[in-house]
Design an enzyme around this catalytic site. Structure first.
Site, PDB file in Angstrom:
ATOM      1  N   GLU A   1       6.242 -43.446  -2.482  1.00 37.24           N
ATOM      2  CA  GLU A   1       6.396 -42.042  -2.831  1.00 37.24           C
ATOM      3  C   GLU A   1       7.741 -41.464  -2.392  1.00 37.24           C
ATOM      4  OE1 GLU A   1       5.452 -38.535  -4.584  1.00 37.24           O
ATOM      5  OE2 GLU A   1       4.203 -40.344  -4.641  1.00 37.24           O
ATOM      6  N   ASP A   2       8.178 -41.843  -1.184  1.00 34.26           N
ATOM      7  CA  ASP A   2       9.334 -41.160  -0.586  1.00 34.26           C
ATOM      8  C   ASP A   2      10.614 -41.986  -0.572  1.00 34.26           C
ATOM      9  OD1 ASP A   2       7.698 -39.015  -0.110  1.00 34.26           O
ATOM     10  OD2 ASP A   2       7.237 -39.578   1.953  1.00 34.26           O
TER      11      ASP A   2
END
Length: 706
Positions: free
Chosen positions: A76-77
């Site tokens: 996600e990051d």
């Protein structure tokens, strides 16, 4: 914050060296992936996944789950794709990471509809691998522990979301340690002053009651020692949020909450649990209606224990829980204990816990399929996340677990969906009872069914279980679809009949052309749209016959009355403002998206609608129309003893049922009675009124609006 080496030392208690090396490798991979990223507190970002893994290690999760915890924010990051995780750590870990990644935006900042859709994603992830939600719960715990760096409004929003969704899910999965910590953290975030006051009061009480706790522990130990088996006994304080809820719900101050402390006895076997219970009851007097046997009848999440409340010598109630070591592990770890005990020989209770969790998650998936909107789905799930169980019996002695306040309808659907749909009556403890009567612990319920019967929409007002609610909604939704399709067909046939056409006489080519023009795939979709009032029948008829016999601007073509047969189902409803009955002159009002509402022609609510020809539909009753209809009669009668019985008996002589009676005393000699009765038609109503007028006590009788 523990280091990766400190975590590795803890993991040596239950994981082999090779698996610990894999967990450490996942940590270093995450550390490199998150290089340069910091949390709002200023700490390096990798401290968060490490903390999540530490939380999971406390409940002894397997190495794949711990690796997924280390990597849960990588996809996600960072720019690292799922394929890279697969290459490094395998499909199982990558799928867990991907599942958690899809939940990272489950924040209640957006519109309600989007919140519900995000929650659906969580349920879908749980159905694939329940460890996804366990990682998410640990992730939420660490986020709640580190709320300090956030704005107060954001703290409260996250805490409210946690209390509404995550804490109940932890409870439903039986992970009690997670539930307790989440609730207390939320309590501190939402009500910091109240939490601090209760915490200080509990600390002060601990000192005052230490002698009492020691005395209770000693007395119980003396009794159990006589039985000669291994046990552990400990006193504990109830957690802050539990105390606060008891104060709030019972409207009591802290000093009035007597059972702040509870005792737990841990033994080796289930038999020892019952022997220890006998010892406790010989030491202290039990409160008879406060004993619960969750060993014989476990909770829905697999929780097992004996609960009893006894009175101490000082008159204080004491809660005592008795369970085995395995039950204690399942109480604290719930479904997570599946991975802790899967290598052991005695996995029966663990397997039951896991099966119950899987059954619950599957029920959520069924609920999702039946819900018409994400909002409806999340409403059903929220109601299912807060169950207080009761246990009832079928006539054959089968134990059925239901929510507190559940009814015979909930019971019927719990047995089988078909039984619920065909339910028409019930007996509770061999007594004919109402379907809406709340059930109590120990009730025996017998359901009466009739082939062809169908759910009543009114059931939605009193049922308690999500299974009953979602099944009834789904059935009514399908039923309404078929009803509106039938109504649409009748409306279209009525419009076509003006030019001596029928739907069967229209060629399939023409029908397909109109369907394509209207963006419908099937004729039934078009008919349903007509039945819902979204399209006007005379315009569709005009297109179908492709002639000037029916002009799109000639709205009079639908003025030939359409017959009401009484079998139109949910597509047609009767206006409550004027209560039309067979024999009345009637007019239909097409409500977009809802079908047709029938009014009496002279209804005052039609004043503004009557000139909207595209919404009005001339109707007539079919001569063979049968059914029960409701009218209200206003009766002026002399006020004397027995007048009500006299009037009720007269109505009964004409085979009409009284639904409600309202009495308004106009003076000391006269009363105005408003009686709502069910009748078959206008002639039946006239017969009732004629017989009532013959009574000497009745001065005046009229039919009124409701």
């Amino acid at each position: 914050m523990p280091s990766i080496n400190a975590l590795a030392d803890r993991l040596k208690e239950y994981l082999p060296e090779e698996q610990i090396r894999q967990v450490k490798r996942a940590y270093y991979y995450a550390e490199q992936a998150h290089e340069g990223q910091n949390r709002q507190s200023g700490e390096h970002y990798v401290t968060h996944p490490l903390a999540v893994a530490n939380i999971l290690s406390e409940i002894k999760l397997d190495s794949q789950t711990l690796m997924a915890a280390m990597l849960h924010d990588v996809i996600e990051d960072t720019n690292i794709p799922k394929s890279a995780i697969v290459a490094q750590f395998g499909d199982e870990v990558a799928n867990l990471v991907d599942g958690v990644s899809k939940l990272t935006h489950l924040e209640f900042e957006t519109k309600q509809h989007e919140q519900a859709e995000n929650f659906q994603k969580m349920i879908m992830a749980m159905t694939r691998d329940i460890r996804v939600i366990i990682v998410k719960l640990a992730d939420r715990i660490h986020n709640m522990r580190t709320l300090g760096a956030l704005r107060p409004d954001k703290k409260r929003r996250i805490a409210r979301e946690t209390l509404d969704i995550y804490s109940p899910i932890a409870a439903r999965l039986g992970i009690n340690n997670f539930r307790v910590e989440l609730e207390d953290l939320c309590f501190h975030a939402l009500h910091p002053m109240r939490a601090q006051l209760i915490q200080n009061a509990t600390k002060n009480m601990r000192g005052r009651r230490k002698d009492n706790i020691d005395q209770v522990t000693s007395s119980i130990s003396d009794k159990i020692n006589l039985l000669n088996f291994e046990y552990e006994i400990s006193g504990r304080e109830k957690h802050l949020y539990s105390i606060y809820n008891k104060m709030k719900n019972n409207r009591k101050s802290f000093r009035d909450i007597l059972d702040v402390f509870a005792f737990r006895i841990i033994v080796k076997t289930s038999d020892d649990c019952y022997r220890a219970l006998g010892a406790v009851h010989s030491a202290y007097t039990p409160i008879s209606d406060r004993f619960k046997d969750y060993i014989a009848v476990p909770k829905a999440n697999g929780y097992q224990s004996l609960h009893t409340i006894v009175i101490s010598p000082r008159g204080l109630p004491l809660e005592i829980q008795i369970r085995t070591k395995e039950m204690e592990a399942h109480s604290n770890h719930g479904v997570a204990s599946h991975w802790l005990y899967k290598e052991s020989d005695d996995t029966q209770s663990n397997s039951l816990t896991n099966l119950r969790a899987q059954k619950w998650v599957k029920s959520l998936l069924d609920m999702q399929e039946q819900a018409s909107t994400p909002l409806e789905f999340i409403e059903d799930v929220k109601s299912d996340l807060f169950p207080e169980e009761i246990y009832v019996f079928s006539p054959k002695g089968k134990i059925i677990e239901l929510h507190a306040g559940a009814t015979a309808v909930d019971f019927a659907f719990a047995i089988h969906t078909k039984i619920g749909e065909q339910c028409v009556g019930c007996e509770i403890n061999n007594r004919i009872s109402s379907l809406s009567e709340p059930l109590k612990n120990g009730d025996t319920i017998k359901i009466k069914t009739v082939e062809g019967a169908r759910p009543n929409p009114a059931w939605l007002s009193f049922i308690k279980t999500q299974k009953a609610r979602s099944n009834i909604r789904s059935y009514l939704k399908q039923l309404k679809s078929s009803d509106t399709t039938l109504l649409g067909r009748n409306l279209l046939e009525n419009a076509l009949s003006i030019t001596n056409h029928t739907l069967d006489s229209i060629s399939l080519t023409v029908i397909d052309s109109v369907l394509n023009e209207s963006n419908f795939s099937t004729l039934n979709e078009l008919l349903e749209d007509i039945g819902l009032g979204n399209k006007l029948a005379y315009i569709v008829a005009s297109k179908l016959i492709q002639s000037t016999e029916v002009s799109p601007n000639s709205k009079e073509v639908i003025q030939t009355p359409m017959k009401i047969h009484g079998n139109e189902g949910l597509a047609i409803s009767y206006a409550k403002c004027c209560s039309p009955i067979p024999g009345d002159h009637i007019l239909g009002v097409i409500n977009v998206g809802k079908g047709v509402v029938i009014h009496r022609s002279r209804c005052s609510n039609l004043v503004d609608i009557r000139n909207q020809a595209d919404r009005c539909l001339h109707l007539t009753w079919d001569k063979e129309m049968h059914g029960q209809f409701f009218v209200t009669l206003a009766i002026d009668a002399s006020d004397h003893p027995g007048v009500l019985a006299e009037i009720a008996g007269t109505i009964a002589l004409e085979h009409a049922n009284i639904n409600s009676i309202n009495i308004d005393k106009s003076d000391k000699h006269m009363s105005r009675l408003k009686i709502n009765i069910s009748i078959e038609n206008r002639i039946h109503m006239a017969q009732v009124m004629k017989r009532l007028r013959k009574l000497k006590s009745v001065y005046k009788i009229i039919r009124t609006k409701n």
